[in-house]
Design a protein around this motif. Sequence first.
Motif, PDB file in Angstrom:
ATOM      1  N   ARG A   9      35.052  15.092  25.339  1.00 15.13           N
ATOM      2  CA  ARG A   9      34.831  13.821  24.665  1.00 15.13           C
ATOM      3  C   ARG A   9      35.201  13.964  23.192  1.00 15.13           C
ATOM      4  NH1 ARG A   9      32.214  15.616  29.306  1.00 15.13           N
ATOM      5  NH2 ARG A   9      31.211  13.924  30.415  1.00 15.13           N
ATOM      6  N   LYS A  69      37.622  -3.777  33.510  1.00 16.48           N
ATOM      7  CA  LYS A  69      36.908  -2.520  33.749  1.00 16.48           C
ATOM      8  C   LYS A  69      35.997  -2.600  34.975  1.00 16.48           C
ATOM      9  CE  LYS A  69      34.815  -1.784  29.777  1.00 16.48           C
ATOM     10  NZ  LYS A  69      34.072  -1.001  28.766  1.00 16.48           N
ATOM     11  N   ASP A 143      32.420   1.514  33.664  1.00 14.12           N
ATOM     12  CA  ASP A 143      32.449   2.100  32.328  1.00 14.12           C
ATOM     13  C   ASP A 143      31.860   1.093  31.345  1.00 14.12           C
ATOM     14  OD1 ASP A 143      33.018   3.485  30.031  1.00 14.12           O
ATOM     15  OD2 ASP A 143      35.159   3.019  30.038  1.00 14.12           O
ATOM     16  N   THR A 144      30.556   1.210  31.132  1.00 10.95           N
ATOM     17  CA  THR A 144      29.839   0.247  30.308  1.00 10.95           C
ATOM     18  C   THR A 144      28.568   0.887  29.777  1.00 10.95           C
ATOM     19  OG1 THR A 144      28.945  -2.023  30.305  1.00 10.95           O
ATOM     20  CG2 THR A 144      28.604  -0.713  32.307  1.00 10.95           C
ATOM     21  N   HIS A 148      25.891   4.979  30.088  1.00  9.51           N
ATOM     22  CA  HIS A 148      25.483   5.963  29.087  1.00  9.51           C
ATOM     23  C   HIS A 148      23.967   6.026  28.960  1.00  9.51           C
ATOM     24  CE1 HIS A 148      29.599   6.753  27.745  1.00  9.51           C
ATOM     25  NE2 HIS A 148      29.803   5.475  28.035  1.00  9.51           N
ATOM     26  N   ILE A 161      35.991   4.492  36.358  1.00 10.42           N
ATOM     27  CA  ILE A 161      36.742   4.261  35.127  1.00 10.42           C
ATOM     28  C   ILE A 161      38.195   3.957  35.457  1.00 10.42           C
ATOM     29  CG2 ILE A 161      37.491   5.310  32.949  1.00 10.42           C
ATOM     30  CD1 ILE A 161      34.937   6.828  32.832  1.00 10.42           C
ATOM     31  N   THR A 164      40.324   2.356  30.567  1.00  8.35           N
ATOM     32  CA  THR A 164      39.887   3.024  29.346  1.00  8.35           C
ATOM     33  C   THR A 164      40.175   4.519  29.455  1.00  8.35           C
ATOM     34  OG1 THR A 164      37.656   3.087  30.292  1.00  8.35           O
ATOM     35  CG2 THR A 164      38.131   1.331  28.720  1.00  8.35           C
ATOM     36  N   GLU A 168      37.393   9.403  25.781  1.00  4.50           N
ATOM     37  CA  GLU A 168      36.717   8.649  24.740  1.00  4.50           C
ATOM     38  C   GLU A 168      35.364   8.126  25.209  1.00  4.50           C
ATOM     39  OE1 GLU A 168      39.236   5.468  23.536  1.00  4.50           O
ATOM     40  OE2 GLU A 168      40.698   6.753  22.525  1.00  4.50           O
ATOM     41  N   THR A 169      35.263   7.766  26.477  1.00  4.67           N
ATOM     42  CA  THR A 169      34.101   6.986  26.924  1.00  4.67           C
ATOM     43  C   THR A 169      33.266   7.665  28.006  1.00  4.67           C
ATOM     44  OG1 THR A 169      35.451   5.836  28.582  1.00  4.67           O
ATOM     45  CG2 THR A 169      35.306   4.823  26.398  1.00  4.67           C
ATOM     46  N   PRO A 190      43.791   4.427  26.125  1.00  4.99           N
ATOM     47  CA  PRO A 190      43.347   3.214  26.817  1.00  4.99           C
ATOM     48  C   PRO A 190      44.452   2.156  26.854  1.00  4.99           C
ATOM     49  CG  PRO A 190      42.446   3.280  24.605  1.00  4.99           C
ATOM     50  CD  PRO A 190      43.130   4.598  24.812  1.00  4.99           C
TER      51      PRO A 190
END
Length: 222
Positions: A9, A69, A143-144, A148, A161, A164, A168-169, A190
């Motif tokens: 990351r 996404k 991916d939202t 996380h 995913i 994106t 990064e995410t 992305p």
Amino acid sequence: CFYSFFVLRFFQYFLDLLRQAGLKVSGSYEYEFHYFPEDGEKVDSLLREHALDPARLVAINPGANWTPKRWPPENFRHLMDRLIASYGVQIVITGSGEDAPLAEMILNHGRPARPSVISLCGKTTLRELGALFAKCRLIVSNDTGPLHIAAGVGANVVGLIGPTAPWETAPLGRGRNILIHYAPNEMALPWKGKRFPTPWMELISVDSVLEVIEKEKLLCHP
């Protein structure tokens, strides 16, 4: 389509740069999401109200702030059906109040409601959502942000995913952080542009998600 446990990351990269520059950086890479005891109590009350057993609980989070996404609702519905049939789990659909219509598309689709599936979209605060995820066996999410949050409470997560960039995410919590990512060959990520290329997220199959869950023993058969 691939799945991976480890993705470098951006924040790992920058922390390593600080270390190489001679600065002291303490702690591990994993991030944490905290909630209060009363948030856990509220979630316990919700679970009792709907006769949900944390030992059997799986969350799916079908929303995302950017439509491209999102894994298709029908894919989430088929995944939900097969998880219930194969593992005897109970399903909770999570998200904001704006995701409630999406949850209804997954839940109903012209068939009667089932006691093993409920929607809590719009019914929890962010801290309560974290407390809920901490009680789940597994969370499957686009991916939202909630992906996380789930990783931050140490839950096992499968992140879906597409356009994106996973470097990064990608989530990085104390639990299992597994990504299923699809991108067309030679596509820069992305993705940026005016005409979104389709299909994309549709090409992540339900079978591929189930295969990862089975192979990594994220759930146990009854």
